[in-house]
Design a protein around this motif. Sequence first.
Motif, PDB file in Angstrom:
ATOM      1  N   GLY A 140      55.923  -3.655  55.725  1.00 53.93           N
ATOM      2  CA  GLY A 140      54.752  -4.527  55.670  1.00 53.93           C
ATOM      3  C   GLY A 140      55.099  -5.960  56.014  1.00 53.93           C
ATOM      4  N   MET A 141      56.271  -6.416  55.540  1.00 53.67           N
ATOM      5  CA  MET A 141      56.721  -7.786  55.848  1.00 53.67           C
ATOM      6  C   MET A 141      57.043  -7.919  57.337  1.00 53.67           C
ATOM      7  SD  MET A 141      59.076  -8.469  52.448  1.00 53.67           S
ATOM      8  CE  MET A 141      59.488 -10.188  52.756  1.00 53.67           C
ATOM      9  N   VAL A 142      57.654  -6.878  57.901  1.00 58.32           N
ATOM     10  CA  VAL A 142      57.960  -6.891  59.337  1.00 58.32           C
ATOM     11  C   VAL A 142      56.662  -6.920  60.144  1.00 58.32           C
ATOM     12  CG1 VAL A 142      58.913  -5.526  61.250  1.00 58.32           C
ATOM     13  CG2 VAL A 142      60.223  -5.791  59.125  1.00 58.32           C
ATOM     14  N   ALA A 143      55.679  -6.125  59.721  1.00 63.63           N
ATOM     15  CA  ALA A 143      54.396  -6.086  60.435  1.00 63.63           C
ATOM     16  C   ALA A 143      53.739  -7.466  60.439  1.00 63.63           C
ATOM     17  CB  ALA A 143      53.472  -5.048  59.804  1.00 63.63           C
ATOM     18  N   LEU A 144      53.769  -8.141  59.289  1.00 67.61           N
ATOM     19  CA  LEU A 144      53.197  -9.488  59.191  1.00 67.61           C
ATOM     20  C   LEU A 144      53.958 -10.454  60.097  1.00 67.61           C
ATOM     21  CD1 LEU A 144      51.450 -11.725  57.884  1.00 67.61           C
ATOM     22  CD2 LEU A 144      53.124 -11.796  56.008  1.00 67.61           C
ATOM     23  N   PHE A 145      55.287 -10.417  60.048  1.00 64.98           N
ATOM     24  CA  PHE A 145      56.131 -11.311  60.847  1.00 64.98           C
ATOM     25  C   PHE A 145      55.856 -11.123  62.342  1.00 64.98           C
ATOM     26  CE2 PHE A 145      60.463 -11.687  62.917  1.00 64.98           C
ATOM     27  CZ  PHE A 145      60.458 -13.076  62.982  1.00 64.98           C
ATOM     28  N   GLU A 146      55.776  -9.867  62.780  1.00 69.01           N
ATOM     29  CA  GLU A 146      55.566  -9.605  64.208  1.00 69.01           C
ATOM     30  C   GLU A 146      54.145  -9.958  64.645  1.00 69.01           C
ATOM     31  OE1 GLU A 146      59.011  -6.354  65.247  1.00 69.01           O
ATOM     32  OE2 GLU A 146      57.048  -5.551  64.687  1.00 69.01           O
ATOM     33  N   ARG A 147      53.177  -9.761  63.754  1.00 67.32           N
ATOM     34  CA  ARG A 147      51.795 -10.178  64.077  1.00 67.32           C
ATOM     35  C   ARG A 147      51.711 -11.682  64.295  1.00 67.32           C
ATOM     36  NH1 ARG A 147      49.734  -6.892  60.095  1.00 67.32           N
ATOM     37  NH2 ARG A 147      49.350  -8.640  58.707  1.00 67.32           N
ATOM     38  N   LEU A 148      52.540 -12.415  63.539  1.00 65.61           N
ATOM     39  CA  LEU A 148      52.556 -13.866  63.661  1.00 65.61           C
ATOM     40  C   LEU A 148      53.284 -14.330  64.927  1.00 65.61           C
ATOM     41  CD1 LEU A 148      53.396 -14.704  59.928  1.00 65.61           C
ATOM     42  CD2 LEU A 148      51.235 -15.218  61.082  1.00 65.61           C
ATOM     43  N   THR A 152      58.878  -7.058  40.675  1.00 63.45           N
ATOM     44  CA  THR A 152      58.197  -7.914  39.692  1.00 63.45           C
ATOM     45  C   THR A 152      57.631  -9.127  40.422  1.00 63.45           C
ATOM     46  OG1 THR A 152      60.302  -8.990  39.195  1.00 63.45           O
ATOM     47  CG2 THR A 152      59.630  -7.207  37.729  1.00 63.45           C
ATOM     48  N   ASP A 153      56.766  -9.867  39.758  1.00 59.73           N
ATOM     49  CA  ASP A 153      56.132 -11.057  40.325  1.00 59.73           C
ATOM     50  C   ASP A 153      55.550 -10.800  41.720  1.00 59.73           C
ATOM     51  OD1 ASP A 153      55.180 -13.619  40.489  1.00 59.73           O
ATOM     52  OD2 ASP A 153      57.071 -14.502  41.134  1.00 59.73           O
ATOM     53  N   PRO A 154      54.576  -9.886  41.831  1.00 61.49           N
ATOM     54  CA  PRO A 154      53.974  -9.636  43.146  1.00 61.49           C
ATOM     55  C   PRO A 154      53.336 -10.880  43.753  1.00 61.49           C
ATOM     56  CG  PRO A 154      52.705  -8.570  41.393  1.00 61.49           C
ATOM     57  CD  PRO A 154      53.975  -9.042  40.779  1.00 61.49           C
ATOM     58  N   ALA A 155      53.015 -11.878  42.917  1.00 63.87           N
ATOM     59  CA  ALA A 155      52.399 -13.113  43.425  1.00 63.87           C
ATOM     60  C   ALA A 155      53.316 -13.828  44.413  1.00 63.87           C
ATOM     61  CB  ALA A 155      52.045 -14.043  42.268  1.00 63.87           C
ATOM     62  N   CYS A 156      54.651 -13.744  44.200  1.00 61.88           N
ATOM     63  CA  CYS A 156      55.574 -14.426  45.123  1.00 61.88           C
ATOM     64  C   CYS A 156      55.562 -13.755  46.484  1.00 61.88           C
ATOM     65  CB  CYS A 156      56.997 -14.492  44.545  1.00 61.88           C
ATOM     66  SG  CYS A 156      57.960 -12.969  44.617  1.00 61.88           S
ATOM     67  N   LEU A 157      55.248 -12.459  46.510  1.00 53.02           N
ATOM     68  CA  LEU A 157      55.119 -11.737  47.778  1.00 53.02           C
ATOM     69  C   LEU A 157      53.767 -12.013  48.424  1.00 53.02           C
ATOM     70  CD1 LEU A 157      56.672  -8.395  46.515  1.00 53.02           C
ATOM     71  CD2 LEU A 157      57.705  -9.912  48.220  1.00 53.02           C
ATOM     72  N   GLU A 158      52.710 -11.963  47.616  1.00 49.67           N
ATOM     73  CA  GLU A 158      51.345 -12.236  48.123  1.00 49.67           C
ATOM     74  C   GLU A 158      51.299 -13.599  48.808  1.00 49.67           C
ATOM     75  OE1 GLU A 158      47.989 -11.560  49.383  1.00 49.67           O
ATOM     76  OE2 GLU A 158      48.289 -10.114  47.762  1.00 49.67           O
ATOM     77  N   ASP A 159      52.069 -14.537  48.285  1.00 48.52           N
ATOM     78  CA  ASP A 159      52.135 -15.894  48.831  1.00 48.52           C
ATOM     79  C   ASP A 159      52.517 -15.890  50.316  1.00 48.52           C
ATOM     80  OD1 ASP A 159      51.954 -18.652  48.450  1.00 48.52           O
ATOM     81  OD2 ASP A 159      54.096 -18.860  48.084  1.00 48.52           O
ATOM     82  N   LEU A 160      53.359 -14.930  50.729  1.00 50.68           N
ATOM     83  CA  LEU A 160      53.818 -14.864  52.118  1.00 50.68           C
ATOM     84  C   LEU A 160      52.672 -14.542  53.073  1.00 50.68           C
ATOM     85  CD1 LEU A 160      57.139 -12.893  51.506  1.00 50.68           C
ATOM     86  CD2 LEU A 160      56.908 -15.345  51.939  1.00 50.68           C
ATOM     87  N   TRP A 161      51.770 -13.691  52.622  1.00 48.83           N
ATOM     88  CA  TRP A 161      50.606 -13.343  53.451  1.00 48.83           C
ATOM     89  C   TRP A 161      49.575 -14.479  53.451  1.00 48.83           C
ATOM     90  CZ3 TRP A 161      53.764  -9.479  51.966  1.00 48.83           C
ATOM     91  CH2 TRP A 161      53.912  -8.382  52.810  1.00 48.83           C
ATOM     92  N   SER A 162      49.404 -15.114  52.300  1.00 44.72           N
ATOM     93  CA  SER A 162      48.362 -16.144  52.199  1.00 44.72           C
ATOM     94  C   SER A 162      48.671 -17.364  53.059  1.00 44.72           C
ATOM     95  CB  SER A 162      48.154 -16.563  50.733  1.00 44.72           C
ATOM     96  OG  SER A 162      49.314 -17.185  50.224  1.00 44.72           O
ATOM     97  N   LEU A 163      49.949 -17.544  53.451  1.00 48.53           N
ATOM     98  CA  LEU A 163      50.316 -18.664  54.331  1.00 48.53           C
ATOM     99  C   LEU A 163      49.514 -18.647  55.625  1.00 48.53           C
ATOM    100  CD1 LEU A 163      54.213 -18.524  53.986  1.00 48.53           C
ATOM    101  CD2 LEU A 163      52.754 -20.370  53.150  1.00 48.53           C
ATOM    102  N   SER A 164      49.162 -17.461  56.095  1.00 48.36           N
ATOM    103  CA  SER A 164      48.402 -17.345  57.346  1.00 48.36           C
ATOM    104  C   SER A 164      46.998 -16.783  57.110  1.00 48.36           C
ATOM    105  CB  SER A 164      49.166 -16.461  58.348  1.00 48.36           C
ATOM    106  OG  SER A 164      49.481 -15.207  57.765  1.00 48.36           O
ATOM    107  N   GLY A 165      46.529 -16.914  55.855  1.00 49.69           N
ATOM    108  CA  GLY A 165      45.160 -16.507  55.549  1.00 49.69           C
ATOM    109  C   GLY A 165      44.969 -15.007  55.461  1.00 49.69           C
ATOM    110  N   HIS A 166      46.052 -14.273  55.198  1.00 48.67           N
ATOM    111  CA  HIS A 166      45.960 -12.819  55.104  1.00 48.67           C
ATOM    112  C   HIS A 166      46.193 -12.350  53.673  1.00 48.67           C
ATOM    113  CE1 HIS A 166      45.627 -11.883  59.417  1.00 48.67           C
ATOM    114  NE2 HIS A 166      46.364 -12.970  59.595  1.00 48.67           N
ATOM    115  N   SER A 167      46.051 -11.050  53.474  1.00 54.12           N
ATOM    116  CA  SER A 167      46.266 -10.447  52.160  1.00 54.12           C
ATOM    117  C   SER A 167      47.340  -9.375  52.279  1.00 54.12           C
ATOM    118  CB  SER A 167      44.962  -9.822  51.650  1.00 54.12           C
ATOM    119  OG  SER A 167      45.229  -8.954  50.562  1.00 54.12           O
ATOM    120  N   MET A 168      48.215  -9.294  51.275  1.00 51.51           N
ATOM    121  CA  MET A 168      49.268  -8.279  51.279  1.00 51.51           C
ATOM    122  C   MET A 168      48.678  -6.873  51.356  1.00 51.51           C
ATOM    123  SD  MET A 168      52.613  -7.933  48.821  1.00 51.51           S
ATOM    124  CE  MET A 168      51.730  -8.004  47.267  1.00 51.51           C
ATOM    125  N   ALA A 169      47.488  -6.678  50.791  1.00 54.20           N
ATOM    126  CA  ALA A 169      46.855  -5.353  50.781  1.00 54.20           C
ATOM    127  C   ALA A 169      46.597  -4.821  52.186  1.00 54.20           C
ATOM    128  CB  ALA A 169      45.557  -5.405  49.989  1.00 54.20           C
TER     129      ALA A 169
END
Length: 490
Positions: A229-237, A61-78
């Motif tokens: 997906g979260m791991v991929a974002l974390f490691e990219r950062l 639920t509340d996918p916006a709270c997850l999307e927020d994690l990607w937007s911190l670095s100018g990315h999209s969860m998609a």
Amino acid sequence: MSASSNAIIIGSGFGGLALAIRLQSAGIATTVIEARDRPGGRAYVWKRDGYTFDAGPTVITDPACLEDLWSLSGHSMAEDVTLIPVQPFYRLLWNDGTRFNYSNDEASLNAEIAQLDPADVMGYARFLEHSRGVYQEGYVKLGAVPFLNFSSMIRAAPALMKYQAWRSVYDLVSSFVRNEKLRQALSFHTLLVGGNPMQTSSIYTLIHHLEKSGGVWFAKGGTNALVAGMVALFERLGGTLLLGDAVNRITYSGRRVTGIVTASGRTLAAGMIASNGDLVHSYGLLSGSAYAARRVRSLQKRRFSPSLFVVHFGLKGRFPDIPHHSILFSDRYGPLLEDIYRHGRLPNDPSLYLHHPSATDPAMAPAGHATFYALAPVPHQGKAPVDWGVEGPRYRKIVLDRVRDMLIPDLYARLDTCFHYTPQDFTDDLGAHLGNAFSLEPILTQSAWFRAHNRDDHFANLYFVGAGTHPGAGIPGVVGSAKATAGLML
């Protein structure tokens, strides 16, 4: 880079990964260390016989709270994750044949309610308005606020009192609707975060507005695809994830933690440490600290949530008539909860949450097959010290028989693969105190300031994230706790 400007996070559950992404996005060199061979914590995954079996949690639920994690670095969860809407949210079933489809389609939901009791349509509308108000006060305003001192709790109290936080979810729901099945339909959600609807604070009625406004979703490929997906974002950062190495000790000097020592003998220094692990287990890592020993004793006196018994199974054939999420209610709602939460009795008539992910994503099973799990809340090992090596096979049959009798008459003829997960596994795999599934039970006297603080009261650079901290269990809860903890660490 000096140790003072880096962070170590123990555990790679949703809370730990969300915190890691926030820290790494802000330029803090962050290492996540995980005891198991895969990331995810409680959101583990098994790949067996062509099936994908998620350990959970499976309601997003509340996918916006997850999307927020990607937007911190100018990315999209998609870029990393595909979320698919689930409709109906849940199908609720009772032994007398009653079926109730719960969704956020107002017209169809009102029709479902009217079939139970036409008088409750207006009552439900009033309940929803109440839920919206609680959501604004309890989730939007306070969901990511760290309650570090009692005065912060006092400031929040008027809003919580306005929405009758002292009442239980079931009690509050009952003041709006009179049909018993509808009361169950509107109160069972707390079980998905470890709370007894008869005792959990009515603040948790905010879940209804959360679902109605944000929907219920499933990550294509399973919950662990969201973890990946979260791991991929974390490691990219630039973050570092270390797997298969348990933390054996947190080192400290005076009132500051200094690093960790792992099972393999690895030593890592850190300017800040955050634990996404079980609270009792985490404080136990501070060996030799009299303060930590007192915290362990204090925590052991608290009320922990029940555990879960989960049967994962793959069936030959497809089941288009069984939706993604079903709830199979026992005839004993209140008494069953008493058995689990109070008396420590293992019920022979469990209520079940049935997860059928291949209904939404056929790739979760081999072609022409279906993936399921059936989850039964059971007492934790402090309430019912069961030998699950003996009891597991017997209880598995009780659970599968319930699914057979209510939904799939030829279940055993179709059974292709099957295994189960017990409270003992929660202890062995996750270090969960008493095999609990959701950390501290979410009652009013264990909420907000009364939960584990996001920053430790003694060790100035030791932090906590996840279900044991404010606001609590569930994906939005632990992601909210990560936002609160990150705010303190940054």
